[in-house]
Design a protein around this motif. Structure first.
Motif, PDB file in Angstrom:
ATOM      1  N   VAL A   1       0.806  -1.216   0.000  1.00  0.00           N
ATOM      2  CA  VAL A   1       0.000   0.000   0.000  1.00  0.00           C
ATOM      3  C   VAL A   1       0.842   1.270   0.000  1.00  0.00           C
ATOM      4  CG1 VAL A   1      -2.026  -1.048   1.063  1.00  0.00           C
ATOM      5  CG2 VAL A   1      -0.206  -0.144   2.520  1.00  0.00           C
ATOM      6  N   ALA A   2       2.141   1.131   0.206  1.00  0.00           N
ATOM      7  CA  ALA A   2       3.013   2.309   0.193  1.00  0.00           C
ATOM      8  C   ALA A   2       3.637   2.555  -1.176  1.00  0.00           C
ATOM      9  CB  ALA A   2       4.111   2.162   1.251  1.00  0.00           C
TER      10      ALA A   2
ATOM     11  N   LYS B   1      -5.151   0.535   8.484  1.00  0.00           N
ATOM     12  CA  LYS B   1      -4.974  -0.333   9.645  1.00  0.00           C
ATOM     13  C   LYS B   1      -4.836  -1.767   9.139  1.00  0.00           C
ATOM     14  CE  LYS B   1      -7.424   2.512  13.029  1.00  0.00           C
ATOM     15  NZ  LYS B   1      -8.518   2.557  14.031  1.00  0.00           N
ATOM     16  N   LEU B   2      -3.638  -2.336   9.338  1.00  0.00           N
ATOM     17  CA  LEU B   2      -3.346  -3.652   8.777  1.00  0.00           C
ATOM     18  C   LEU B   2      -4.171  -4.767   9.405  1.00  0.00           C
ATOM     19  CD1 LEU B   2       0.538  -3.419   8.383  1.00  0.00           C
ATOM     20  CD2 LEU B   2      -1.185  -3.403   6.566  1.00  0.00           C
ATOM     21  N   ASP B   3      -4.734  -4.514  10.589  1.00  0.00           N
ATOM     22  CA  ASP B   3      -5.538  -5.567  11.208  1.00  0.00           C
ATOM     23  C   ASP B   3      -6.845  -5.821  10.448  1.00  0.00           C
ATOM     24  OD1 ASP B   3      -6.789  -3.212  11.879  1.00  0.00           O
ATOM     25  OD2 ASP B   3      -6.674  -3.496  14.054  1.00  0.00           O
ATOM     26  N   ARG B   4      -7.191  -4.924   9.516  1.00  0.00           N
ATOM     27  CA  ARG B   4      -8.378  -5.145   8.685  1.00  0.00           C
ATOM     28  C   ARG B   4      -8.080  -6.105   7.522  1.00  0.00           C
ATOM     29  NH1 ARG B   4      -9.221   0.912   9.144  1.00  0.00           N
ATOM     30  NH2 ARG B   4     -10.883   1.195  10.662  1.00  0.00           N
ATOM     31  N   LEU B   5      -6.785  -6.405   7.294  1.00  0.00           N
ATOM     32  CA  LEU B   5      -6.403  -7.252   6.171  1.00  0.00           C
ATOM     33  C   LEU B   5      -6.958  -8.663   6.304  1.00  0.00           C
ATOM     34  CD1 LEU B   5      -4.774  -7.586   3.551  1.00  0.00           C
ATOM     35  CD2 LEU B   5      -2.781  -8.161   4.957  1.00  0.00           C
ATOM     36  N   GLU B   6      -6.938  -9.207   7.492  1.00  0.00           N
ATOM     37  CA  GLU B   6      -7.408 -10.578   7.704  1.00  0.00           C
ATOM     38  C   GLU B   6      -8.874 -10.725   7.303  1.00  0.00           C
ATOM     39  OE1 GLU B   6      -7.793 -13.942  11.258  1.00  0.00           O
ATOM     40  OE2 GLU B   6      -6.733 -12.058  11.637  1.00  0.00           O
TER      41      GLU B   6
ATOM     42  N   GLY C   1      11.205  -5.910   1.796  1.00  0.00           N
ATOM     43  CA  GLY C   1      11.658  -5.658   3.157  1.00  0.00           C
ATOM     44  C   GLY C   1      10.939  -6.520   4.175  1.00  0.00           C
ATOM     45  N   LEU C   2      11.141  -6.195   5.432  1.00  0.00           N
ATOM     46  CA  LEU C   2      10.528  -6.964   6.515  1.00  0.00           C
ATOM     47  C   LEU C   2       9.842  -6.038   7.527  1.00  0.00           C
ATOM     48  CD1 LEU C   2      13.285  -9.679   7.084  1.00  0.00           C
ATOM     49  CD2 LEU C   2      11.030 -10.002   6.051  1.00  0.00           C
ATOM     50  N   GLU C   3       9.247  -4.965   6.995  1.00  0.00           N
ATOM     51  CA  GLU C   3       8.472  -4.079   7.856  1.00  0.00           C
ATOM     52  C   GLU C   3       7.122  -4.733   8.187  1.00  0.00           C
ATOM     53  OE1 GLU C   3       9.714  -1.374   9.129  1.00  0.00           O
ATOM     54  OE2 GLU C   3      11.582  -1.595   7.996  1.00  0.00           O
ATOM     55  N   LYS C   4       6.316  -4.030   8.966  1.00  0.00           N
ATOM     56  CA  LYS C   4       5.057  -4.580   9.455  1.00  0.00           C
ATOM     57  C   LYS C   4       4.135  -5.020   8.321  1.00  0.00           C
ATOM     58  CE  LYS C   4       1.208  -3.508  12.578  1.00  0.00           C
ATOM     59  NZ  LYS C   4       0.598  -2.468  13.461  1.00  0.00           N
TER      60      LYS C   4
ATOM     61  N   ILE D   1       3.141 -11.867   4.498  1.00  0.00           N
ATOM     62  CA  ILE D   1       3.712 -13.212   4.606  1.00  0.00           C
ATOM     63  C   ILE D   1       2.869 -14.083   5.525  1.00  0.00           C
ATOM     64  CG2 ILE D   1       5.706 -14.540   5.417  1.00  0.00           C
ATOM     65  CD1 ILE D   1       7.450 -12.140   4.588  1.00  0.00           C
ATOM     66  N   ALA D   2       2.495 -13.530   6.678  1.00  0.00           N
ATOM     67  CA  ALA D   2       1.731 -14.300   7.666  1.00  0.00           C
ATOM     68  C   ALA D   2       0.344 -14.675   7.170  1.00  0.00           C
ATOM     69  CB  ALA D   2       1.614 -13.483   8.957  1.00  0.00           C
TER      70      ALA D   2
END
Length: 260
Positions: free
Chosen positions: A41-42, A96-101, A121-124, A130-131
């Motif tokens: 998203v960035a 808000k990434l918690d809405r992704l699930e 990268g390995l940012e949030k 990945i998760a």
């Protein structure tokens, strides 16, 4: 059961998004219901490669709570469905990434395969992409910095319990300074499942906003990605040989051009 596959790289600039976009189209041509989600998203780029830029509703809107995921799904080339990330700076602040699930739960209901283009990268945001998957494909170039970052990504995926399907070596040039397939497999302890050669047609297709597997199915990269798609779902693929006359004509034109 829907397969959720994240395509990740660790290092940016290795051609991960090009692989993801074209692989999605390739899988759709085999009859699979495929959704490709741009989770970056960035730095959204997937929609540019697929000619889908400028869509009114994007993943940013969904993660900002301003739209549903159903509103952000678009028909793409070759029958693939696309969820663009969007590039609004204002929208990025509200994400808000918690809405992704929750969004993924909806997408899984409508697809045989959900491909997630993870941010570099390995940012949030990259960790979230990945998760979210059960499987992961690592994309790397055969260079030490790229392999080093791919190794870090692989370690994180292992800790998250994500199965690594294999490694795609992109932009192979048969250069002696590059790592070999055997060396890459030894370092990453993951099998190489595809080797995609350096191909000028990739840039040409991107300039037209059209996936390479459609614009030039005879190119070496198209054949490699179509084969990768076939291998992922157990299909047979017969490579499309380039037109010999066309190759000779280009060679002659090149030589004549140099003489001028």
């Amino acid at each position: 059961m829907t397969r959720v596959i994240t395509v990740a790289s660790g290092k940016g600039g290795v051609g991960k998004t090009t692989i993801t976009a074209n692989l999605g189209v390739a899988l759709a041509t085999y009859g699979e219901e495929v959704i490709v989600l741009d989770a970056d998203v960035a730095m959204a780029n997937l929609e540019l490669i697929l000619g889908m830029e400028g869509k009114s509703v994007t993943l940013q809107d969904v993660l900002s709570g301003e739209a549903t995921i159903d509103e952000a799904i678009y028909e793409g080339p070759g029958g693939v469905k696309i969820v663009p990330a969007g590039i609004s700076l204002e929208g990025l602040r509200k994400v808000k990434l918690d809405r992704l699930e929750e969004a993924l739960e909806v997408l899984i209901e409508d697809a045989d395969i959900l491909l997630i283009d993870a941010p570099a990268g390995l940012e949030k945001d990259a960790l979230a992409a990945i998760a979210a998957a059960q499987e992961m494909i690592l994309v790397t170039t055969p260079e030490v910095p790229s392999i080093s970052d791919a190794l870090k990504t692989k370690i994180i995926a292992n800790k998250l319990g994500v199965e690594i399907v294999g490694v795609v070596i992109n932009r192979e040039q048969h250069d002696k300074t590059f790592l070999t397939i055997s060396e890459i497999e030894t370092i990453l302890e993951v099998p190489v499942i595809s080797v995609v050669p350096e191909d000028q047609e990739v840039s040409r297709a991107a300039a037209f906003g059209e996936p390479l597997v459609i614009k030039n199915p005879k190119s070496p990269t198209s054949n490699a990605i179509m084969q990768l798609g076939a291998d992922l779902i157990g299909e047979e693929y017969m490579p499309i040989e380039p037109d010999k006359k066309g190759v000779i004509s280009k060679l002659v034109e090149g030589l004549m051009g140099r003489r001028r």
